[in-house]
Design a protein around this motif. Structure first.
Motif, PDB file in Angstrom:
ATOM      1  N   ASP C 207       0.829  -1.210   0.000  1.00 42.58           N
ATOM      2  CA  ASP C 207       0.000   0.000   0.000  1.00 42.58           C
ATOM      3  C   ASP C 207       0.858   1.252   0.000  1.00 42.58           C
ATOM      4  O   ASP C 207       0.620   2.191  -0.768  1.00 42.58           O
ATOM      5  CB  ASP C 207      -0.907   0.029   1.237  1.00 42.58           C
ATOM      6  N   ILE C 208       1.860   1.265   0.888  1.00 45.80           N
ATOM      7  CA  ILE C 208       2.679   2.466   1.017  1.00 45.80           C
ATOM      8  C   ILE C 208       3.491   2.683  -0.258  1.00 45.80           C
ATOM      9  O   ILE C 208       3.702   3.814  -0.685  1.00 45.80           O
ATOM     10  CB  ILE C 208       3.607   2.355   2.244  1.00 45.80           C
ATOM     11  N   ARG C 209       3.913   1.623  -0.868  1.00 46.99           N
ATOM     12  CA  ARG C 209       4.665   1.737  -2.111  1.00 46.99           C
ATOM     13  C   ARG C 209       3.832   2.497  -3.137  1.00 46.99           C
ATOM     14  O   ARG C 209       4.308   3.429  -3.789  1.00 46.99           O
ATOM     15  CB  ARG C 209       5.007   0.355  -2.658  1.00 46.99           C
ATOM     16  N   ALA C 210       2.546   2.109  -3.233  1.00 43.20           N
ATOM     17  CA  ALA C 210       1.664   2.790  -4.183  1.00 43.20           C
ATOM     18  C   ALA C 210       1.494   4.252  -3.793  1.00 43.20           C
ATOM     19  O   ALA C 210       1.560   5.151  -4.619  1.00 43.20           O
ATOM     20  CB  ALA C 210       0.320   2.082  -4.221  1.00 43.20           C
ATOM     21  N   GLU C 211       1.331   4.473  -2.496  1.00 45.00           N
ATOM     22  CA  GLU C 211       1.062   5.817  -2.017  1.00 45.00           C
ATOM     23  C   GLU C 211       2.249   6.747  -2.219  1.00 45.00           C
ATOM     24  O   GLU C 211       2.099   7.898  -2.626  1.00 45.00           O
ATOM     25  CB  GLU C 211       0.691   5.754  -0.545  1.00 45.00           C
TER      26      GLU C 211
END
Lengths: 335, 302, 332
Positions: C207-211
């Motif tokens: 998730d954080i990678r996408a964010e």
């Protein structure tokens, strides 16, 4: 650490202290030679007078009663008369104690300020010349007999180089009215920097001699724990965070590495107590250690016993504080 | 870094065909410093045993004409007394050679007796547990409450000087150290399979303690004993220095240093050489025992 | 290859041990593109962790980088001074470690460990001390919130041991991400965790990678993790890369016998109808290796042509494998 745990640990001290007192009492009781005979010495007394002395000392009562009396008196700080000085043992000890405490504290400070930086440096610069010197030095430090090392220092600095005095606490020329009974502090409080320097020159050699084994041991402990800590993942993680080297060394590594060092320091301070006897004898230091050694030869047993008990109680308490300190410093350990 | 350690640990293991003890001794022998120190200790022991053959003079022979005679290489010295003479004109070298007997005998006797007591008490506490363990451990705690030298000085003050009394005074506290080591090792060993197996076939407790556990925990005990030997020698020298050790005219290193104290202005050698002997012997024991520890316990490889 | 964030060429990292020189990483080439997640798979001792420790410049003696080029955004990291490298570590490339329990300093609060990361790298912080501290506290709480730790303000004053294992892992990730790095190297992020928490932590990283739009290198020994979370995969064996390619392709049709073996040993990924079985034999010791395929002794498909050094061979569709069978004409 919770208060309840602290109280529990304090309660655990009681059997140890009680046992220590029993052993000191047994030492007294098993001492060959009748204390009354020693007290009388060469004086001529009648049989009745001798009996009276015996009664006064409680020697006619059974052993367990005598132990309880001994314990009761000891708790109140009453260790009987020092017949050699003609004054209560407690007074004589109290008079000599500040000199011993002062010497011990200075030795401890010397040990801490040399051992910790050296140990840290040796660990950081592992296998360097400095590391090797530190390793050899610490090996020498634990192998040198203190009494001989003290004499060597006297021969070198007092006799050959004539830089420092041979013995005593301060030159005879100085008369310092005691306030705290610590010479280094009193000279300053009385506004006598010349006397302070003289007192400092007196304490430096005995303090180095006394502190040497502690320095050696602390350096080893610091080096080993620093090496251990530098291997830890959190040091790698701190490096991966791109922190400055000094921050990694001092904030991340040293803070953890000093936890064992500090508790070993507290324990080793206890072993300085034993070293006091030797060092005070070598350097003519007017403290408790020398008093004990002198008392042995004039068979002033009450004083010896009181001192042994005092040393033992101090030692037990120091070990207790070492434990407490360890848990306080280490947020992970909950007692 | 875990990855680093993995790699190092994954390095080739040595073929483990010899017994652990022989492998340890081989590792010890491969350490030149430790081996050299062991040789020095051996030479001291030989010197002590053959003192009458090695010493150039009788250690008690006084010769007031040779009072404070300097070592051979200084003006006024001669090679008949290589290290000079003390205040009574006694040959310092000969006294050092005889003094080795006192140091080594007391060191060995104290460590031997203390280790034997410590092993028995430690095995009993660690294996039998229960009230035996409580009693022994409490007693150990109490003895640990005394600083070592003060305890010994207190005892010597009460018992009076003498060879036997020194040994007693030191043993009273010394046994605590091997006892703690043995207790800890025994506690760990009693849960191991070979001990369980012995229990299962109905071996007696004495048999298990002495024949099953003891041989397997001996290595750390030996290592600790050798390190303690160095401490005991310094303690004996300290007691002798204070005048609480063996009595004159028997030569002992600590007393020799004390004798020379009065003459440090004019005759430095009287105090210096016996101290060098103590330092050499203690240092050699310390280095050798450290080598022994490294060889026996890979955990300490640092 | 303009979209390459990190490019490693011919990396060779060795460890000098008493028994000889261990070649832990032997000629590794790797590329991490912007925004992608690269999975690095291999058994312990395969060199996967050492490869990326080398990238971070965190190989300690007795280890050393012997050869190779490490380009990050076109700059050769090996040519940088320690000071320049420190500026990149943490700010541009961050790393999380296997076990947060040991990676977080037990003697410092979580807040301190977060704050020092920002102090070291964030130039946008206000200059005055009070404002700075407030800004850091605010950002720290925000980061903890991002990894899903409630009432973050209070928790910043706590020590690592006061958190659960999964929480600690999240905290470590939050700290690593505090400076919004371009590349996160996650070294075995789930190995030390319970199975249920493993999935949560991996979801979090994804998730954080996408964010944040960053790239992730996920080092793991679990091909299953790679299958679910990575765009591309790089399989390592005995210090070498043996197969690379898009995850779906590699897992769908592995070309290297070692990859096939790995797949066959994982129940949920094993090809239909195939028996689940572990790879037999052991990883060879990395000292004095014979000049032949390193998987030779364990390979079910080995032949005489494998008894010489094997190169990486192009297997089409952006795939490569270090096996002679990829190129039919090489097999006699």
């Amino acid at each position: 650490m919770s208060l309840a745990r602290l109280v529990e640990r304090l309660l655990q001290l009681i059997p140890v202290l009680l046992g220590v007192s029993v052993i000191v009492f047994v030492m007294i009781t098993l001492t060959p030679g009748d204390p009354v005979d020693i007290m009388i010495g060469d004086e001529i007394v009648t049989e009745e007078q001798e009996e009276a002395m015996r009664r006064d000392l409680g020697l006619d009562r059974p052993v367990h009663e005598r132990f309880l009396v001994f314990l009761g008196n000891a708790v109140q700080g009453d260790f009987g008369e020092s017949f050699y000085h003609g004054r209560p043992v407690a007074d004589v000890i109290a008079e000599r104690l500040p000199a011993t405490i002062e010497l011990t504290l200075v030795a401890m400070i010397i040990a801490l300020v040399t051992a910790i930086p050296l140990g840290v440096l040796a660990a950081i610069k592992r296998n360097s010349i400095l590391d090797r010197i530190a390793t050899v030095g610490s090996l020498l430090g634990v192998s040198l007999p203190g009494f001989w090392f003290g004499i060597l220092l006297i021969m070198l600095f007092a006799v050959q180089l004539d830089l420092l005095p041979v013995s005593g606490r301060i030159g005879y020329a100085f008369e310092i009215e005691p306030i705290t009974h610590f010479m280094l502090i009193d000279t300053l409080l009385r506004g006598r920097p010349d006397a302070f320097l003289d007192a400092l020159s007196h304490i430096i050699l005995p303090a180095i001699t006394l502190g040497l084994p502690m320095t050696a041991i602390l350096m080893r402990v610091t080096r080993a724990s620093m090496l251990e800590v530098l291997r830890q993942d959190y040091v790698t993680f701190a490096e991966a965070k791109g922190l400055a080297r000094h921050r990694i060394l001092f904030r991340h590594a040293l803070k953890n590495a000093l936890i064992p060092t500090v508790s070993v320091a507290a324990i080793e301070t206890g072993s300085l107590l034993g070293g006091n006897m030797i060092v005070e004898t070598v350097f003519g230091w007017p403290g408790l250690g020398r008093l004990v050694v002198e008392s042995i030869f004039v068979r002033n047993y009450p004083l010896v016993q009181a001192a042994v008990l005092l040393y033992a109680v101090t030692y037990v308490m120091l070990n207790f504080f070492a434990d407490i300190l360890y848990t306080v410093l280490n947020p992970r350990v909950k007692l | 870094m875990s990855a680093t350690e993995e790699i190092i640990a994954a390095g080739p293991a040595e073929p483990a065909r010899e017994t652990p003890f022989r492998r340890n001794m081989r590792a010890f022998a491969a350490n030149p410093l430790a081996l050299g120190s062991a040789v020095v200790v051996g030479l001291f022991i030989l010197m002590a045993i053959f003192a009458p053959l090695v010493a150039p003079h009788d250690p008690a022979d006084t010769d007031l004409l040779r009072r404070l005679q300097p070592p051979a290489w200084l003006p006024g010295g001669d090679w008949a007394h290589p290290l000079g003479c003390d205040a009574l004109g006694r040959d310092i070298l000969s006294r050092i050679i005889y003094g080795a007997r006192v140091s080594i005998f007391i060191g060995a006797a104290v460590v031997l007796v203390a280790t034997t007591i410590g092993i028995l008490a430690g095995l009993a506490a660690g294996y039998l547990r229960g009230w035996v363990d409580v009693a022994i451990s409490r007693f150990v705690d109490i003895l640990l409450g005394f600083p070592y030298l003060i305890f010994a000085i207190g005892l010597m003050a009460m018992m009076g000087p003498g060879l036997g009394n020194i040994i007693l005074a030191l043993v009273y506290k010394e046994w605590v150290i091997p006892c703690r080591v043995v207790r800890g090792e025994t506690l760990a060993a009693r849960e191991l399979e070979y001990v369980e197996a012995a229990r299962a076939i109905g071996a007696s407790r004495g048999y298990i303690m002495l024949r099953e556990i003891l041989p397997n925990i001996l290595s750390p005990v030996i290592v600790v004993s050798t390190i303690r030997m160095a401490h005991v020698i310094i303690l004996e020298a300290s007691l002798s220095f204070l005048g609480l050790g063996v009595q004159p005219p028997t030569a002992s290193w600590g007393a020799m240093v004390a004798d020379g104290r009065a003459f440090i202005l004019q005759a430095w050698w009287v105090s210096t050489f016996p101290g060098v002997a103590i330092l050499l012997l203690v240092l050699a024991i310390n280095v050798a025992s450290q080598g022994l520890r490294d060889a026996f316990d890979p955990r300490f490889h640092e | 290859m303009t979209d390459a964030l990190l490019e490693v060429n011919g990396l060779r990292t060795v460890f000098d041990t008493r028994a000889g020189t261990v070649c832990a990483v032997d000629g590794v080439d790797a590329t991490v593109r912007r925004g992608e997640c690269l999975g690095v798979v291999g058994e312990s001792g395969s060199g996967k962790s050492v490869t990326f420790a080398s990238v971070m410049g965190l190989v300690r003696p007795p280890g050393r980088i012997e050869a190779g080029r490490i380009l990050f955004e076109g700059r050769d990291l090996r040519a940088l001074s320690p000071r320049q490298m420190r500026a990149i570590r943490g700010r541009d490339i961050a790393m999380t470690m296997q076990d947060a329990l040991t990676a977080l300093n037990p003697a410092l609060t979580v807040g301190e460990q977060m704050a020092e990361m920002m102090e070291a790298h964030d130039e946008s912080l206000p200059a005055s001390r009070g404002a700075r501290r407030r800004a850091i506290a605010e950002r720290s709480a925000e980061m903890l919130g991002l990894v899903g730790i409630p009432s973050a303000g209070e928790r910043l004053r706590q020590y690592p041991h006061e958190f659960s294992g999964g929480m600690r892992q999240r905290i470590m990730i939050a700290i690593a991400l505090a400076s919004r790095p371009k590349l996160l190297i996650a070294d075995e992020p789930t190995t030390a965790l319970d199975v249920t928490i493993q999935a949560q932590v991996l979801e979090l990283i994804t998730d954080i990678r996408a964010e944040l739009g960053m790239s992730v290198v996920l080092i793991t020994h679990d091909l299953g993790v790679v299958a679910e979370h990575c765009d591309r995969v790089m399989v390592m064996y005995a210090g070498q890369v043996v197969e690379t390619g898009p995850t779906a392709d590699v897992i769908g049709a592995p070309r290297h016998p070692y990859t096939k073996g790995l797949l066959a040993s994982i129940p949920r990924l094993a090809l239909r109808g195939q028996r689940i079985r572990p790879i037999e034999g052991q990883v060879p010791e990395l000292i004095d290796l014979p000049p032949q395929c390193r998987f030779y002794s364990r390979c079910p498909e080995r032949g005489p042509e494998c008894l010489r050094p094997v190169e990486m061979h192009d297997a089409g569709e952006g795939r490569e494998a270090r096996c002679v069978r990829v190129v039919p004409e090489m097999v006699s």
